[in-house]
Design a protein around this motif. Structure first.
Motif, PDB file in Angstrom:
ATOM      1  N   ALA A 103       0.859  -1.234   0.044  1.00  0.00           N
ATOM      2  CA  ALA A 103      -0.016   0.106   0.001  1.00  0.00           C
ATOM      3  C   ALA A 103       0.764   1.165   0.085  1.00  0.00           C
ATOM      4  N   GLU A 104       1.891   1.275   0.670  1.00  0.00           N
ATOM      5  CA  GLU A 104       3.155   2.390   0.791  1.00  0.00           C
ATOM      6  C   GLU A 104       3.648   2.567  -0.471  1.00  0.00           C
ATOM      7  N   MET A 105       3.929   1.426  -1.002  1.00  0.00           N
ATOM      8  CA  MET A 105       4.880   1.674  -2.173  1.00  0.00           C
ATOM      9  C   MET A 105       3.983   2.207  -3.314  1.00  0.00           C
ATOM     10  N   CYS A 106       2.777   1.981  -3.445  1.00  0.00           N
ATOM     11  CA  CYS A 106       1.777   2.430  -4.298  1.00  0.00           C
ATOM     12  C   CYS A 106       0.873   3.668  -3.989  1.00  0.00           C
ATOM     13  N   GLY A 107       1.249   4.423  -2.779  1.00  0.00           N
ATOM     14  CA  GLY A 107       0.752   5.689  -2.279  1.00  0.00           C
ATOM     15  C   GLY A 107      -0.923   5.453  -1.979  1.00  0.00           C
ATOM     16  N   LYS A 108      -1.117   4.149  -1.653  1.00  0.00           N
ATOM     17  CA  LYS A 108      -2.580   4.146  -1.170  1.00  0.00           C
ATOM     18  C   LYS A 108      -2.685   3.676   0.380  1.00  0.00           C
ATOM     19  N   PRO A 109      -3.733   3.999   1.010  1.00  0.00           N
ATOM     20  CA  PRO A 109      -4.143   3.749   2.389  1.00  0.00           C
ATOM     21  C   PRO A 109      -4.259   2.400   2.785  1.00  0.00           C
ATOM     22  N   ALA A 110      -4.748   1.501   1.906  1.00  0.00           N
ATOM     23  CA  ALA A 110      -5.266   0.244   2.315  1.00  0.00           C
ATOM     24  C   ALA A 110      -4.740  -0.872   1.076  1.00  0.00           C
ATOM     25  N   ALA A 111      -4.580  -1.980   1.507  1.00  0.00           N
ATOM     26  CA  ALA A 111      -4.414  -3.008   0.728  1.00  0.00           C
ATOM     27  C   ALA A 111      -4.870  -4.466   0.964  1.00  0.00           C
ATOM     28  N   LEU A 112      -5.188  -5.449   0.210  1.00  0.00           N
ATOM     29  CA  LEU A 112      -5.512  -6.762   0.641  1.00  0.00           C
ATOM     30  C   LEU A 112      -4.734  -7.692  -0.226  1.00  0.00           C
ATOM     31  N   PHE A 113      -4.399  -8.872   0.255  1.00  0.00           N
ATOM     32  CA  PHE A 113      -3.573  -9.866  -0.061  1.00  0.00           C
ATOM     33  C   PHE A 113      -4.686 -10.959  -0.759  1.00  0.00           C
ATOM     34  N   GLY A 120      -7.949 -10.579  -7.832  1.00  0.00           N
ATOM     35  CA  GLY A 120      -7.535  -9.248  -7.517  1.00  0.00           C
ATOM     36  C   GLY A 120      -8.470  -8.238  -8.608  1.00  0.00           C
ATOM     37  N   ASN A 121      -8.433  -8.613  -9.686  1.00  0.00           N
ATOM     38  CA  ASN A 121      -9.176  -7.670 -10.671  1.00  0.00           C
ATOM     39  C   ASN A 121     -10.480  -7.753 -10.687  1.00  0.00           C
ATOM     40  N   GLN A 122     -11.190  -9.076 -10.227  1.00  0.00           N
ATOM     41  CA  GLN A 122     -12.791  -9.005 -10.286  1.00  0.00           C
ATOM     42  C   GLN A 122     -13.440  -8.762  -9.274  1.00  0.00           C
ATOM     43  N   ILE A 123     -12.696  -8.759  -8.124  1.00  0.00           N
ATOM     44  CA  ILE A 123     -13.237  -8.326  -6.977  1.00  0.00           C
ATOM     45  C   ILE A 123     -13.062  -6.700  -6.633  1.00  0.00           C
ATOM     46  N   CYS A 124     -11.841  -6.012  -7.418  1.00  0.00           N
ATOM     47  CA  CYS A 124     -11.874  -4.648  -7.572  1.00  0.00           C
ATOM     48  C   CYS A 124     -12.944  -3.780  -8.260  1.00  0.00           C
ATOM     49  N   LEU A 125     -13.115  -4.756  -9.370  1.00  0.00           N
ATOM     50  CA  LEU A 125     -14.277  -4.118 -10.180  1.00  0.00           C
ATOM     51  C   LEU A 125     -15.512  -4.284  -9.877  1.00  0.00           C
ATOM     52  N   ARG A 126     -15.763  -5.444  -9.159  1.00  0.00           N
ATOM     53  CA  ARG A 126     -17.076  -5.631  -8.547  1.00  0.00           C
ATOM     54  C   ARG A 126     -17.308  -4.511  -7.505  1.00  0.00           C
ATOM     55  N   ALA A 127     -16.323  -4.255  -6.758  1.00  0.00           N
ATOM     56  CA  ALA A 127     -16.435  -3.254  -5.746  1.00  0.00           C
ATOM     57  C   ALA A 127     -16.742  -1.846  -6.292  1.00  0.00           C
ATOM     58  N   VAL A 267      -1.573  -8.620  -4.493  1.00  0.00           N
ATOM     59  CA  VAL A 267      -2.320  -7.498  -3.631  1.00  0.00           C
ATOM     60  C   VAL A 267      -2.845  -6.475  -4.425  1.00  0.00           C
ATOM     61  N   ILE A 268      -4.119  -6.212  -3.776  1.00  0.00           N
ATOM     62  CA  ILE A 268      -4.900  -5.138  -4.522  1.00  0.00           C
ATOM     63  C   ILE A 268      -4.783  -3.803  -3.678  1.00  0.00           C
ATOM     64  N   VAL A 269      -4.977  -2.706  -4.105  1.00  0.00           N
ATOM     65  CA  VAL A 269      -4.542  -1.502  -3.090  1.00  0.00           C
ATOM     66  C   VAL A 269      -5.556  -0.213  -3.424  1.00  0.00           C
ATOM     67  N   GLY A 270      -6.035   0.528  -2.759  1.00  0.00           N
ATOM     68  CA  GLY A 270      -7.189   1.347  -2.895  1.00  0.00           C
ATOM     69  C   GLY A 270      -7.459   2.046  -1.658  1.00  0.00           C
ATOM     70  N   GLU A 271      -8.621   2.637  -1.565  1.00  0.00           N
ATOM     71  CA  GLU A 271      -9.184   3.600  -0.488  1.00  0.00           C
ATOM     72  C   GLU A 271      -9.812   2.500   0.569  1.00  0.00           C
ATOM     73  N   PRO A 272      -9.623   2.686   1.929  1.00  0.00           N
ATOM     74  CA  PRO A 272     -10.343   1.729   2.589  1.00  0.00           C
ATOM     75  C   PRO A 272     -11.595   1.070   2.670  1.00  0.00           C
TER      76      PRO A 272
END
Length: 425
Positions: A103-113, A120-127, A267-272
Motif C-alpha cells: 500500500a505504501e509503495m503504491c501511495g494508497k492507504p489500504a491493501a488486501l492480499f 484481484g481484478n474481479q473483486i476490485c471491479l465488482r467493488a 495484492v490489491i490497493v485502494g481506499e479503505p
C-alpha cells in the motif's frame, strides 16, 4: 496397546498416539521440529529433501510464461518463520505487514492480499459497480475481458466495451473518449469503470497517456482500475515509481507470483472503503485464507529480492530479440520488457515445428510468444536460438516442397492460439 507413529519432516518419529487411551504423547524434540528456533532453520532445511546449496528452479528451461517461476530458498526460509495468525480475522502480522508495505509503495492507504491476479481484478471491479446496467471499458486484449472466465459478466453483470487502439499498441485518451458511454439513454449500459493494463503483452503504457485518461474519467465520475499484474515490469523499465502510477487509479492489482516468483498471491490497493468491500467479495469467492502468513512471507521476499532484477531480465529479452532479428525473424509488436512475440506467419515457421524443436533440446516453447523471466538460464536461451534456427530451416525446406504447416480449407497455414498476442496470467 495399538500404537500409531506419525513421522515428522525433519526428525525421527516423535509423536505417538495410543488408541486405547486416546492419548497423544509429543516429545520435546518433536515440538522443536514443529516450531524450530530461527537459528536452526538453515540446518533443518539443509537436512531436508531440498538442500539450500543445491536448490535449482525447474523454470530454468521454460519459456511458456513468467508464471512458471518458482519460490527460492530464501522464500522457503521465510515461510518457515512466518506468523500463523488467521488472516480472515486480520490477525496475521506477516500478512498485515505485506499489505501495509505494498500500500505504501503504491501511495494508497489500504491493501488486501488475494490468491491470484484474476481474483484481484474481479473483486476490485465488482467493488466499483453498484446497480446494472453498467459497462467497463478496456483494451480488446485486456486480461479482465479475455482471460478471466467471463467473470465480468458472471460476477458483476457488466457489459464490456472492448476498444482497439488506433496505434495498435496501447489505448490513448482519444480512443477512450470515442467509446465512452455517457448519459441516461435507456438503450445503453453507461461506462462506470475504465480498466487499463500495464504492461500488456509486454508493452508499457506511457504514464502521460494514463494521466490523460484518468483526467477524462474524473471529469465524468468514472472509476479507474489498473490490472497491474506486471506493473512491476513497467516500473522497473521506466523508473516511474508505483506510487506515481497509483495517483491515477482508484484501485490497482499487483501480482507477485509472476515475474517476481512468489508461489502464490496478488495484492490489491485502494481506499479503505473499497478494500473493505473487496474483502467481502474475496470471502464470497472462497478466497479467505487462514494462515496466510506462509504465503505472504514468500511474497514479501519476492518483492525485496526479485523486483530489482526485472530490469536485467528486460535487457536479456532485448538482447535475445536482437539476435533473433539477425536470424531474419520479425516481431508482431515491439519488445519492451520481458515478452517477445515472433511473427511466425511472416517467417513461414510452423509453430508445431518450433515447439517440437524446443522439446528435442529440452526447453519448453509454446509458439510465437516467448516469455523471459529471471530464472531462465543462459544455456536455455542458447537452445532457444538453436530451436528457432532449426525450425526456420525445416520450414523453408517444407515450403520448398510444398508441405509446410497445417493447411486450412482455404489453403492458408493454420496457427494456434499461442501464435497471436495473448496476455494470459
Amino acid at each position: 496397546m495399538p500404537i500409531i507413529r506419525i513421522p515428522l519432516i525433519f526428525s525421527r518419529p516423535s509423536i505417538i498416539f495410543s488408541s486405547r487411551t486416546s492419548s497423544l504423547r509429543i516429545s520435546s524434540r518433536a515440538i522443536r521440529c514443529l516450531y524450530p528456533p530461527k537459528k536452526n532453520i538453515t540446518r533443518l532445511l539443509s537436512n531436508s529433501s531440498i538442500a539450500m546449496s543445491e536448490y535449482k528452479s525447474i523454470a530454468a528451461t521454460d519459456f511458456k510464461s513468467d508464471t512458471v517461476t518458482t519460490p527460492t530458498a530464501t522464500m522457503l526460509q521465510a515461510m518457515l518463520t512466518a506468523t500463523h495468525g488467521d488472516d480472515v480475522y486480520k490477525e496475521d502480522k506477516t500478512t498485515n505487514d505485506l499489505q501495509a508495505r505494498v500500500a505504501e509503495m503504491c501511495g494508497k492507504p489500504a491493501a488486501l492480499f488475494v490468491v491470484s491476479g484474476t481474483m484481484g481484478n474481479q473483486i476490485c471491479l465488482r467493488a466499483h459497480l453498484q446497480q446494472p446496467p453498467h459497462s467497463i471499458l478496456c483494451d480488446y486484449r485486456a486480461h479482465v475481458y479475455t482471460h478471466e472466465a467471463g467473470g465480468l459478466a458472471t460476477l458483476s453483470q457488466a457489459m464490456v466495451t472492448p476498444v482497439h487502439p488506433r496505434n495498435k499498441l496501447y489505448l490513448t485518451v482519444e480512443d477512450v473518449e470515442d467509446y465512452l458511454i455517457l448519459g441516461n439513454d435507456i438503450h445503453t449500459a453507461p461506462t462506470r469503470v475504465i480498466s487499463l493494463e500495464n504492461t500488456l503483452a509486454g508493452l508499457v503504457m506511457p504514464i502521460e497517456e494514463i494521466a490523460k485518461i484518468s483526467a477524462l474519467a474524473r471529469r465524468h465520475g468514472i472509476k479507474m482500475h489498473l490490472d497491474g499484474a506486471r506493473l512491476w515490469n513497467a516500473a522497473a523499465e521506466t523508473g516511474v515509481p508505483l506510487a506515481e502510477y497509483g495517483k491515477y487509479f482508484d484501485t490497482m492489482s499487483l501480482c507477485i507470483s509472476k515475474g517476481l516468483g512468489a508461489p502464490v498471491g496478488t495484492v490489491i490497493v485502494g481506499e479503505p472503503d473499497v478494500i473493505q468491500t473487496a474483502n467481502w467479495f474475496r470471502k464470497q469467492a472462497g478466497g479467505g485464507i487462514r494462515q496466510a502468513g506462509l504465503l505472504a512471507a514468500a511474497a514479501d521476499v519476492a518483492i525485496t529480492e526479485t523486483f530489482p532484477k526485472l530490469k536485467q531480465t528486460h535487457e536479456i529479452t532485448k538482447k535475445l530479440a536482437s539476435e533473433l532479428e539477425e536470424m531474419g525473424l520479425t516481431f508482431q509488436i515491439p519488445v519492451e520488457t520481458n515478452f517477445i512475440f515472433l511473427d511466425l506467419v511472416k517467417a513461414g515457421i510452423d509453430p508445431a515445428v518450433l515447439i517440437e524443436e524446443g522439446n528435442k533440446l529440452g526447453i519448453t516453447i509454446v509458439g510465437a510468444r516467448i516469455a523471459i523471466h529471471y530464472q531462465i538460464s543462459t544455456a536455455a536461451i542458447e537452445k532457444l536460438k538453436l530451436a528457432v534456427k532449426n525450425a526456420l530451416e525445416i520450414s523453408k525446406q517444407r515450403h520448398a516442397s510444398g508441405t509446410n504447416g497445417v493447411k486450412k480449407p482455404d489453403g492458408s497455414l493454420a496457427y494456434g492460439v499461442y501464435d497471436k498476442i495473448v496476455t494470459d496470467h
